[in-house]
Scaffold this active site. Sequence first.
Site, PDB file in Angstrom:
ATOM      1  CE1 TYR A   4      31.741 -43.601  -3.938  1.00 45.09           C
ATOM      2  CE2 TYR A   4      30.579 -44.339  -6.448  1.00 45.09           C
ATOM      3  CZ  TYR A   4      31.656 -44.277  -5.137  1.00 45.09           C
ATOM      4  OH  TYR A   4      32.376 -46.219  -5.484  1.00 45.09           O
TER       5      TYR A   4
ATOM      6  CD  GLU B 247      29.975 -50.746  -2.455  1.00 41.16           C
ATOM      7  OE1 GLU B 247      30.000 -51.126  -3.248  1.00 41.16           O
ATOM      8  OE2 GLU B 247      30.063 -49.138  -1.314  1.00 41.16           O
TER       9      GLU B 247
ATOM     10  NE  ARG C  63      33.190 -47.422 -10.120  1.00 43.81           N
ATOM     11  CZ  ARG C  63      32.623 -46.588  -8.524  1.00 43.81           C
ATOM     12  NH1 ARG C  63      32.415 -48.043  -7.049  1.00 43.81           N
ATOM     13  NH2 ARG C  63      33.552 -45.557  -8.526  1.00 43.81           N
TER      14      ARG C  63
ATOM     15  CG  ASP D  90      37.433 -50.245   1.101  1.00 40.09           C
ATOM     16  OD1 ASP D  90      37.191 -49.399  -0.170  1.00 40.09           O
ATOM     17  OD2 ASP D  90      36.329 -50.496   1.383  1.00 40.09           O
TER      18      ASP D  90
ATOM     19  CG  HIS E 137      28.506 -44.856  -3.577  1.00 37.54           C
ATOM     20  ND1 HIS E 137      28.687 -44.688  -1.813  1.00 37.54           N
ATOM     21  CD2 HIS E 137      29.547 -45.833  -3.161  1.00 37.54           C
ATOM     22  CE1 HIS E 137      29.471 -44.883  -1.398  1.00 37.54           C
ATOM     23  NE2 HIS E 137      30.287 -45.419  -2.396  1.00 37.54           N
TER      24      HIS E 137
ATOM     25  NE  ARG F   6      29.163 -53.657  -5.919  1.00 35.37           N
ATOM     26  CZ  ARG F   6      30.315 -53.938  -5.805  1.00 35.37           C
ATOM     27  NH1 ARG F   6      30.640 -55.150  -6.188  1.00 35.37           N
ATOM     28  NH2 ARG F   6      30.241 -52.483  -4.893  1.00 35.37           N
TER      29      ARG F   6
ATOM     30  CG  ASP G 158      28.532 -47.177  -6.655  1.00 36.79           C
ATOM     31  OD1 ASP G 158      27.146 -46.883  -6.437  1.00 36.79           O
ATOM     32  OD2 ASP G 158      29.588 -47.891  -5.689  1.00 36.79           O
TER      33      ASP G 158
ATOM     34  CD1 TRP H 188      30.086 -39.185   0.217  1.00 34.93           C
ATOM     35  CD2 TRP H 188      31.005 -41.144   0.701  1.00 34.93           C
ATOM     36  NE1 TRP H 188      31.327 -39.695  -0.313  1.00 34.93           N
ATOM     37  CE2 TRP H 188      31.698 -40.899   0.427  1.00 34.93           C
ATOM     38  CE3 TRP H 188      30.844 -42.915   1.575  1.00 34.93           C
ATOM     39  CZ2 TRP H 188      32.568 -41.571  -0.219  1.00 34.93           C
ATOM     40  CZ3 TRP H 188      32.131 -43.504   0.465  1.00 34.93           C
ATOM     41  CH2 TRP H 188      32.289 -42.805  -0.408  1.00 34.93           C
TER      42      TRP H 188
ATOM     43  CG  ASN I  38      37.347 -47.211   3.808  1.00 36.44           C
ATOM     44  OD1 ASN I  38      38.445 -46.730   4.984  1.00 36.44           O
ATOM     45  ND2 ASN I  38      37.251 -46.645   2.694  1.00 36.44           N
TER      46      ASN I  38
ATOM     47  CD  GLU J  25      34.418 -52.485  -6.681  1.00 39.68           C
ATOM     48  OE1 GLU J  25      33.761 -52.886  -6.210  1.00 39.68           O
ATOM     49  OE2 GLU J  25      34.839 -51.273  -7.192  1.00 39.68           O
TER      50      GLU J  25
ATOM     51  CG  HIS K 251      35.993 -47.827 -10.356  1.00 44.41           C
ATOM     52  ND1 HIS K 251      36.467 -47.593  -8.762  1.00 44.41           N
ATOM     53  CD2 HIS K 251      35.955 -49.690  -9.941  1.00 44.41           C
ATOM     54  CE1 HIS K 251      35.425 -48.087  -8.438  1.00 44.41           C
ATOM     55  NE2 HIS K 251      35.473 -49.419  -8.620  1.00 44.41           N
TER      56      HIS K 251
ATOM     57  CG  HIS L 296      33.031 -53.679  -2.471  1.00 46.96           C
ATOM     58  ND1 HIS L 296      32.961 -53.438  -0.726  1.00 46.96           N
ATOM     59  CD2 HIS L 296      33.210 -52.654  -3.027  1.00 46.96           C
ATOM     60  CE1 HIS L 296      33.215 -52.403  -0.861  1.00 46.96           C
ATOM     61  NE2 HIS L 296      33.393 -52.350  -2.048  1.00 46.96           N
TER      62      HIS L 296
ATOM     63  CD  GLU M 280      28.236 -50.843  -7.093  1.00 48.84           C
ATOM     64  OE1 GLU M 280      28.788 -50.137  -7.764  1.00 48.84           O
ATOM     65  OE2 GLU M 280      28.712 -50.902  -5.519  1.00 48.84           O
TER      66      GLU M 280
HETATM   67  C1  CS2 Z   1      32.394 -48.602  -4.103  1.00 49.51           C
HETATM   68  C2  CS2 Z   1      33.239 -47.769  -3.104  1.00 49.51           C
HETATM   69  O1  CS2 Z   1      33.941 -49.845  -4.724  1.00 49.51           O
HETATM   70  C3  CS2 Z   1      32.659 -49.496  -4.996  1.00 49.51           C
HETATM   71  O2  CS2 Z   1      31.493 -49.754  -5.769  1.00 49.51           O
HETATM   72  O3  CS2 Z   1      30.689 -47.942  -3.760  1.00 49.51           O
HETATM   73  O4  CS2 Z   1      34.621 -47.146  -3.519  1.00 49.51           O
HETATM   74  C4  CS2 Z   1      32.850 -47.725  -1.359  1.00 49.51           C
HETATM   75  O5  CS2 Z   1      32.916 -46.567  -1.455  1.00 49.51           O
HETATM   76  C5  CS2 Z   1      34.259 -48.206  -0.620  1.00 49.51           C
HETATM   77  O6  CS2 Z   1      34.926 -49.402  -0.532  1.00 49.51           O
HETATM   78  C6  CS2 Z   1      34.005 -47.690   1.068  1.00 49.51           C
HETATM   79  O7  CS2 Z   1      34.972 -48.185   1.212  1.00 49.51           O
HETATM   80 MG    MG Z   2      29.842 -49.693  -5.015  1.00 49.88          MG
END
Ligand code: CS2
Ligand code: MG
Length: 402
Positions: free
Chosen positions: A159, A262, A147, A316, A212, A283, A210, A402, A37, A339, A122, A312, A236
């Site tokens: 996020y 991930e 989630r 993307d 993040h 992950r 998550d 991020w 991504n 996921e 999600h 994961h 996560e």
């Molecule tokens: C995230 C993702 O799926 C997840 O748990 O952390 O959405 C992540 O932000 C993206 O794969 C980034 O490309």
């Molecule tokens: Mg994640």
Amino acid sequence: MKITAARVIVTSPGRNFVTLKVLTDQGVYGIGDATLNGRELAVAAYLDDHVIPCLIGRDPARIEDIWQFLYRGAYWRRGPVTMRAIAAVDVALWDIKAKMAGMPLYQLLGGRSRDRVLVYGHANGADLESTVDAVGQYLQLGYTAVRAQSGIPGVAMAYGVGRGKLHYEPADAALPTETVWNTRKYLNHAPQLFERLRVRFGQDIELLHDVHHRLTPMEAAQLGRSLEPYRLFWLEDATPAENQDAFRLIRAHTTTPLAVGEIFNSIWDCKDLIQNQLIDYIRATVVGAGGITHLRRIADFAALYQVRTGCHGATDLSPVTMGAALHFDTWVPNFGIQEYMRHSTDTDAVFPHDYRFEQGCLYAGESPGHGVDIDEALAARFPYRPASLPVARLEDGTVWNW
Ligand code: CS2
Ligand code: MG
């Protein structure tokens, strides 16, 4: 049998994907995902310039040897670009081998360990109420694991929260969008979300969250502890994991299960976390961690420590990765959860596939290979569009995770 050609297909049916197609002298071909991504063209160039020329003339049945050649032979090991390119080759070669055998890929891995693959969806909303409603909608769709990510008062873009009615898709502009983060507000808010979710939906559903990578180890320990009453399936990416030892501190203070990985791309990123039993779920997935060949090595190592998989599966990662992951999940003995963020209709059309969703689970298909193809004519109608992931800053302007 020989590899006669391989080509990279870059397409953007709603978002960018990089796909590798490996062709053979027997007419059978294999498909692999190489999407990274925000850095798609770097992997495409790595494949075109360094990997594809090495593949021509090789026997596609020698999956392990080709993996070792691409990994060790580059001298420069690991890294997301290299490992995604290796993953794309590896998944395409497993696809070819399974097609040649006339079997769905999971049969070659050792056969079925389970009837279906539990997935989590999600749910997100701008505030607590809309997030609770979104979780309710997922439950109505048949999900039993969800989630939950909520907007936070005073934080413009938290996020995991989509804007408007769009699916959540973070890579939203050619250059990175900048967002502002406030840890204190988040730490106050997150337990309120899970309190409401348990009051509304009871104890029987699985809830995930998550972070993040946004907390320090001590903040993550505090959050894990404050979420204990709500019995999360997992928390996560509680803190960045470059320093795997950081998880010792979190682990020492909370029984909330931890998931990470991930962004890991090799077994070396996972090793200390797994062998010190600092996490519960790993992950890593096929596209991120060097394909089926390497991921099964990670999963086998994790099994020694009762660490389970949680691949994961954000949007993307293309349907090719989802297809391959579902065969992996169908086989892997220490499976945890998968996921599943749904792809757009355009993406599904470009990547015809035989996996299907039913009652909160995904089912790998039974066609030979991993069951995912690419419609190249349709793909050509969606040209690449530059898109970057956002960057976070603290309120004083400091760049953050991020
Ligand atoms: C995230 C993702 O799926 C997840 O748990 O952390 O959405 C992540 O932000 C993206 O794969 C980034 O490309
Ligand atoms: Mg994640």
